[in-house]
Design a protein around this motif. Structure first.
Motif, PDB file in Angstrom:
ATOM      1  N   ILE A  12      48.975   2.026  21.912  1.00 11.15           N
ATOM      2  CA  ILE A  12      49.849   2.282  23.065  1.00 11.15           C
ATOM      3  C   ILE A  12      49.026   2.795  24.240  1.00 11.15           C
ATOM      4  N   ASP A  13      49.534   2.577  25.433  1.00 11.37           N
ATOM      5  CA  ASP A  13      48.932   3.206  26.612  1.00 11.37           C
ATOM      6  C   ASP A  13      50.045   3.550  27.581  1.00 11.37           C
ATOM      7  N   ARG A  14      49.918   4.699  28.199  1.00  8.41           N
ATOM      8  CA  ARG A  14      50.983   5.095  29.125  1.00  8.41           C
ATOM      9  C   ARG A  14      50.920   4.297  30.422  1.00  8.41           C
ATOM     10  N   GLY A  63      37.796   2.131  40.358  1.00  2.96           N
ATOM     11  CA  GLY A  63      36.427   2.306  40.851  1.00  2.96           C
ATOM     12  C   GLY A  63      35.434   1.410  40.130  1.00  2.96           C
ATOM     13  N   PRO A  64      34.236   1.263  40.696  1.00  4.50           N
ATOM     14  CA  PRO A  64      33.271   0.277  40.192  1.00  4.50           C
ATOM     15  C   PRO A  64      32.787   0.603  38.785  1.00  4.50           C
ATOM     16  N   HIS A  65      32.899  -0.356  37.886  1.00  9.73           N
ATOM     17  CA  HIS A  65      32.424  -0.202  36.516  1.00  9.73           C
ATOM     18  C   HIS A  65      31.296  -1.186  36.255  1.00  9.73           C
ATOM     19  N   ILE A  66      30.088  -0.675  36.218  1.00 12.55           N
ATOM     20  CA  ILE A  66      28.896  -1.501  36.068  1.00 12.55           C
ATOM     21  C   ILE A  66      28.404  -1.356  34.636  1.00 12.55           C
ATOM     22  N   PHE A  67      28.336  -2.457  33.919  1.00 14.16           N
ATOM     23  CA  PHE A  67      27.933  -2.354  32.511  1.00 14.16           C
ATOM     24  C   PHE A  67      26.413  -2.371  32.375  1.00 14.16           C
ATOM     25  N   GLY A  86      42.004   0.700  30.015  1.00 11.83           N
ATOM     26  CA  GLY A  86      41.711   2.062  30.479  1.00 11.83           C
ATOM     27  C   GLY A  86      41.148   2.027  31.891  1.00 11.83           C
ATOM     28  N   ASN A  87      40.163   2.842  32.138  1.00 15.53           N
ATOM     29  CA  ASN A  87      39.589   2.924  33.482  1.00 15.53           C
ATOM     30  C   ASN A  87      38.751   1.706  33.842  1.00 15.53           C
ATOM     31  N   ALA A  88      38.474   0.848  32.866  1.00 12.38           N
ATOM     32  CA  ALA A  88      37.679  -0.352  33.166  1.00 12.38           C
ATOM     33  C   ALA A  88      38.572  -1.528  33.593  1.00 12.38           C
ATOM     34  N   PHE A 127      38.244   1.616  26.223  1.00 17.11           N
ATOM     35  CA  PHE A 127      37.184   1.180  25.300  1.00 17.11           C
ATOM     36  C   PHE A 127      37.327   1.846  23.930  1.00 17.11           C
ATOM     37  N   ALA A 128      37.545   3.163  23.918  1.00 24.06           N
ATOM     38  CA  ALA A 128      37.580   3.879  22.640  1.00 24.06           C
ATOM     39  C   ALA A 128      38.682   3.309  21.747  1.00 24.06           C
ATOM     40  N   GLY A 129      39.900   3.228  22.299  1.00 23.29           N
ATOM     41  CA  GLY A 129      41.032   2.775  21.499  1.00 23.29           C
ATOM     42  C   GLY A 129      40.934   1.301  21.130  1.00 23.29           C
ATOM     43  N   ASP A 150      54.119   6.308  26.536  1.00 18.56           N
ATOM     44  CA  ASP A 150      53.408   7.585  26.437  1.00 18.56           C
ATOM     45  C   ASP A 150      53.542   8.124  25.017  1.00 18.56           C
ATOM     46  N   TYR A 151      52.452   8.674  24.511  1.00 14.89           N
ATOM     47  CA  TYR A 151      52.445   9.271  23.173  1.00 14.89           C
ATOM     48  C   TYR A 151      53.570  10.287  23.039  1.00 14.89           C
ATOM     49  N   LYS A 152      53.761  11.071  24.105  1.00 12.45           N
ATOM     50  CA  LYS A 152      54.784  12.132  24.047  1.00 12.45           C
ATOM     51  C   LYS A 152      56.175  11.538  23.869  1.00 12.45           C
ATOM     52  N   GLY A 206      36.406   9.194  22.493  1.00 14.54           N
ATOM     53  CA  GLY A 206      36.443   8.736  23.882  1.00 14.54           C
ATOM     54  C   GLY A 206      36.106   9.850  24.862  1.00 14.54           C
ATOM     55  N   ARG A 207      36.050   9.451  26.124  1.00 10.57           N
ATOM     56  CA  ARG A 207      35.577  10.344  27.192  1.00 10.57           C
ATOM     57  C   ARG A 207      36.492  11.542  27.428  1.00 10.57           C
ATOM     58  N   LEU A 208      37.794  11.324  27.313  1.00  4.71           N
ATOM     59  CA  LEU A 208      38.736  12.408  27.600  1.00  4.71           C
ATOM     60  C   LEU A 208      38.978  13.279  26.368  1.00  4.71           C
ATOM     61  N   TYR A 257      30.996  13.283  29.506  1.00  2.00           N
ATOM     62  CA  TYR A 257      30.775  12.426  30.674  1.00  2.00           C
ATOM     63  C   TYR A 257      30.020  11.178  30.186  1.00  2.00           C
ATOM     64  N   TYR A 258      30.759  10.316  29.458  1.00  2.00           N
ATOM     65  CA  TYR A 258      30.144   9.157  28.816  1.00  2.00           C
ATOM     66  C   TYR A 258      30.325   7.895  29.655  1.00  2.00           C
ATOM     67  N   ASN A 259      29.312   7.041  29.626  1.00  2.00           N
ATOM     68  CA  ASN A 259      29.437   5.695  30.175  1.00  2.00           C
ATOM     69  C   ASN A 259      30.159   4.807  29.169  1.00  2.00           C
ATOM     70  N   MET A 260      30.512   3.601  29.619  1.00  2.00           N
ATOM     71  CA  MET A 260      31.268   2.691  28.738  1.00  2.00           C
ATOM     72  C   MET A 260      30.522   2.418  27.443  1.00  2.00           C
ATOM     73  N   ASP A 261      29.232   2.119  27.539  1.00  2.00           N
ATOM     74  CA  ASP A 261      28.488   1.752  26.330  1.00  2.00           C
ATOM     75  C   ASP A 261      28.433   2.917  25.345  1.00  2.00           C
TER      76      ASP A 261
HETATM   77  P1  FAD Z   1      39.820   5.649  29.215  1.00  2.00           P
HETATM   78  O1  FAD Z   1      39.300   4.396  29.775  1.00  2.00           O
HETATM   79  O2  FAD Z   1      40.187   6.755  30.150  1.00  2.00           O
HETATM   80  O3  FAD Z   1      41.098   5.293  28.305  1.00  2.00           O
HETATM   81  C1  FAD Z   1      41.979   6.284  27.819  1.00  2.00           C
HETATM   82  C2  FAD Z   1      43.384   5.714  27.927  1.00  2.00           C
HETATM   83  O4  FAD Z   1      44.293   6.622  27.276  1.00  2.00           O
HETATM   84  C3  FAD Z   1      43.865   5.565  29.367  1.00  2.00           C
HETATM   85  O5  FAD Z   1      44.157   4.216  29.649  1.00  2.00           O
HETATM   86  C4  FAD Z   1      45.110   6.440  29.435  1.00  2.00           C
HETATM   87  O6  FAD Z   1      46.154   5.887  30.213  1.00  2.00           O
HETATM   88  C5  FAD Z   1      45.511   6.545  27.964  1.00  2.00           C
HETATM   89  N1  FAD Z   1      46.286   7.743  27.663  1.00  2.00           N
HETATM   90  C6  FAD Z   1      45.954   9.033  27.943  1.00  2.00           C
HETATM   91  N2  FAD Z   1      46.938   9.852  27.507  1.00  2.00           N
HETATM   92  C7  FAD Z   1      47.906   9.065  26.957  1.00  2.00           C
HETATM   93  C8  FAD Z   1      49.158   9.333  26.356  1.00  2.00           C
HETATM   94  N3  FAD Z   1      49.638  10.587  26.227  1.00  2.00           N
HETATM   95  N4  FAD Z   1      49.895   8.287  25.902  1.00  2.00           N
HETATM   96  C9  FAD Z   1      49.436   7.016  26.025  1.00  2.00           C
HETATM   97  N5  FAD Z   1      48.250   6.709  26.594  1.00  2.00           N
HETATM   98  C10 FAD Z   1      47.490   7.727  27.054  1.00  2.00           C
HETATM   99  N6  FAD Z   1      30.953   3.740  32.917  1.00  2.00           N
HETATM  100  C11 FAD Z   1      29.914   2.875  32.943  1.00  2.00           C
HETATM  101  O7  FAD Z   1      29.334   2.568  31.902  1.00  2.00           O
HETATM  102  N7  FAD Z   1      29.502   2.293  34.128  1.00  2.00           N
HETATM  103  C12 FAD Z   1      30.104   2.573  35.310  1.00  2.00           C
HETATM  104  O8  FAD Z   1      29.713   2.048  36.349  1.00  2.00           O
HETATM  105  C13 FAD Z   1      31.202   3.482  35.308  1.00  2.00           C
HETATM  106  N8  FAD Z   1      31.820   3.779  36.461  1.00  2.00           N
HETATM  107  C14 FAD Z   1      32.881   4.628  36.450  1.00  2.00           C
HETATM  108  C15 FAD Z   1      33.529   4.900  37.655  1.00  2.00           C
HETATM  109  C16 FAD Z   1      34.626   5.756  37.676  1.00  2.00           C
HETATM  110  C17 FAD Z   1      35.310   6.048  38.985  1.00  2.00           C
HETATM  111  C18 FAD Z   1      35.075   6.364  36.463  1.00  2.00           C
HETATM  112  C19 FAD Z   1      36.250   7.299  36.467  1.00  2.00           C
HETATM  113  C20 FAD Z   1      34.430   6.101  35.264  1.00  2.00           C
HETATM  114  C21 FAD Z   1      33.327   5.231  35.242  1.00  2.00           C
HETATM  115  N9  FAD Z   1      32.668   4.921  34.054  1.00  2.00           N
HETATM  116  C22 FAD Z   1      31.605   4.056  34.070  1.00  2.00           C
HETATM  117  C23 FAD Z   1      33.059   5.538  32.766  1.00  2.00           C
HETATM  118  C24 FAD Z   1      34.065   4.682  31.994  1.00  2.00           C
HETATM  119  O9  FAD Z   1      35.261   4.570  32.751  1.00  2.00           O
HETATM  120  C25 FAD Z   1      34.355   5.360  30.662  1.00  2.00           C
HETATM  121  O10 FAD Z   1      33.183   5.584  29.925  1.00  2.00           O
HETATM  122  C26 FAD Z   1      35.301   4.553  29.760  1.00  2.00           C
HETATM  123  O11 FAD Z   1      36.290   3.874  30.473  1.00  2.00           O
HETATM  124  C27 FAD Z   1      35.934   5.521  28.793  1.00  2.00           C
HETATM  125  O12 FAD Z   1      36.770   4.842  27.889  1.00  2.00           O
HETATM  126  P2  FAD Z   1      37.842   5.677  27.061  1.00  2.00           P
HETATM  127  O13 FAD Z   1      38.543   4.735  26.198  1.00  2.00           O
HETATM  128  O14 FAD Z   1      37.196   6.870  26.446  1.00  2.00           O
HETATM  129  O15 FAD Z   1      38.818   6.314  28.170  1.00  2.00           O
END
Ligand code: FAD
Ligand code: UDP
Length: 377
Positions: free
Chosen positions: A31-33, A56-60, A39-41, A11-13, A215-217, A336-338, A343-347
């Motif tokens: 890019i994504d690795r 895992g389940p992603h509920i918006f 991402g996780n969605a 979502f962030a990217g 991968d970025y690296k 973004g979350r990482l 500990y952010y939700n998608m929105d």
């Molecule tokens: P991510 O989706 O993690 O995207 C980051 C991306 O960066 C990844 O695809 C990764 O592969 C990539 N990346 C990392 N390092 C590198 C690199 N070196 N080179 C290239 N690419 C790289 N939120 C909700 O709102 N409702 C829910 O029900 C819900 N359920 C969830 C259930 C689980 C099990 C999990 C883990 C999360 C859940 N979430 C939920 C949270 C949701 O997944 C996140 O809020 C959202 O996906 C975060 O988006 P992001 O872009 O920050 O991160």
């Protein structure tokens, strides 16, 4: 040469790629690795043609009209209100704990008023609510805490609730009425055809180049863009200079069953028994009609893909050290979350990315001189 390199197509990217390309007419390499966007969605069809979520389940759900309207440019929606049952003392009862949970579990006939008194008699007096244990003990008392929260949390996080910030269990409210919905947000819906087509629509622009499996690296010192947006784990970006930031991982077991239904609701939680935390049955969420069903079991793990930042004061202090490095990094933004260890939700991530786009608009003049038209949050 691109104007922007975006690391991570979650979502962030993806939101930032879309905004920069469409609004500012700038060239973006995202890019994504992993081998896919989203991402996780990320979701996909299994061999039965049932839509499942790989991570895992992603509920918006959201209370933000701006976020919902923004995403509505890229998807239609299927209304869906999430319901979860917990298996406790051999019974299946509603979580978040509500009036019916307690009436069922203790064979009582409480009303909303008498339920409040029942809880007040059990709630512990805690003057300063700091931890995830404090939050629950101070609202429902020790017995319900033990039944619903202690075991689940220890299993999910590998930590006792007393070692986790209050924000973790504060995600789960207590309801004094019959409302058995997991969320009460004003917008609750799923992308009608899944998350992945929504991401594909966001990234479908002549200014955007998508490179998955990258991968970025692996880019090394090759300079591909003037500016970078990084959405991966912040400690990895800095080569773990201050040590590893703890992230909790999960193992997902995806199972197909040749039965129409496995369980009565989309998610069943197991706070007292089993090694997995929860089981998801997707057809409840998607509305698909099929003689078979698709399930995901979630097994928490200490190592593996980083899924959850672990909120507690020690980890926050370590994150702050990385944040200081991030602030000093020229031409790189972290979102973004990482990358922001939240500990952010998608929105919330969409909101964070739109806010970052607004800051970019305020600080970097557009090359084409057009005026901005931002989504206000
Ligand atoms: P991510 O989706 O993690 O995207 C980051 C991306 O960066 C990844 O695809 C990764 O592969 C990539 N990346 C990392 N390092 C590198 C690199 N070196 N080179 C290239 N690419 C790289 N939120 C909700 O709102 N409702 C829910 O029900 C819900 N359920 C969830 C259930 C689980 C099990 C999990 C883990 C999360 C859940 N979430 C939920 C949270 C949701 O997944 C996140 O809020 C959202 O996906 C975060 O988006 P992001 O872009 O920050 O991160
Ligand atoms: N939780 C619990 N028992 C439950 C549901 C949740 O103890 O039946 C606690 C647990 O610590 C969990 C947190 O509340 O990690 C947040 O739950 P949520 O369902 O929001 O977790 P997520 O969907 O983010 O994994």
């Amino acid at each position: 040469m691109y104007d922007w390199l975006i690391v991570g197509a979650g979502f962030a990217g993806s939101v930032l790629a879309e905004r920069l390309a469409r609004e500012r007419d700038e060239r973006v390499l995202i890019i994504d690795r992993r081998q896919h966007v989203g991402g996780n969605a990320f979701d996909l069809l299994n061999d039965d043609g049932l839509l499942i979520h790989r991570y895992g389940p992603h509920i918006f759900h959201t209370n933000s009209t701006a976020v919902f309207e923004y995403l509505s440019r890229f998807t239609e929606w299927r209304p869906y209100e999430h319901r979860v049952l917990a298996e406790v003392d051999g019974q299946r009862v509603a979580i978040p704990i509500n009036l019916d949970t307690v009436n069922r579990l203790y064979n009582l006939d409480l009303t909303p008023e008498s339920f409040k008194k029942w809880l007040a008699a059990r709630a512990e007096l805690i003057t300063e609510i700091r931890t995830s244990e404090d939050v629950v003990l101070s609202t429902v008392g020790r017995e319900l805490y033990e039944k619903f929260f202690r075991g689940y949390t220890r299993k999910q996080w590998g930590l006792d609730p007393s070692q986790l910030d209050k924000s973790v269990t504060a995600r789960i409210p207590t309801r004094f009425d019959h409302d058995d919905r997991y969320f009460t947000d004003s917008y609750q819906a799923m992308p009608k055809y899944g998350y992945t087509p929504m991401f594909e629509a966001m990234l479908d622009h002549r200014n955007i180049t998508v490179s998955v499996g990258t991968d970025y690296k692996s880019l090394g010192s090759r300079k591909t863009a003037g500016r970078t947006i990084f959405t991966g784990p912040i400690d990895a970006y800095f080569d773990y200079r201050h040590g590893s930031l703890p992230y909790r991982s999960l193992r997902f077991e995806h199972v197909s069953r040749e039965v129409e239904w496995h369980q009565p609701v989309a998610v069943m939680n197991y706070p007292q028994t089993e090694e997995f935390t929860r089981v998801t049955e997707y057809k409840h969420i998607t509305g698909q009609v099929h003689p078979h069903t698709a399930l995901t079991y979630e097994y928490p793990e200490p190592q593996g893909d980083p899924y959850y930042p672990i909120p507690n004061p020690e980890n926050q202090a370590l994150f702050k050290r990385y944040e200081r490095l991030a602030l000093a990094e020229r031409n790189v933004r972290f979102v973004g979350r990482l990358a922001t260890y939240r500990y952010y939700n998608m929105d919330q991530v969409v909101g964070q990315a739109l806010a970052m786009f607004r800051r970019i608009e305020e600080s970097i003049p557009r090359k084409n001189g057009r005026t901005s038209c931002n989504f206000r949050l």
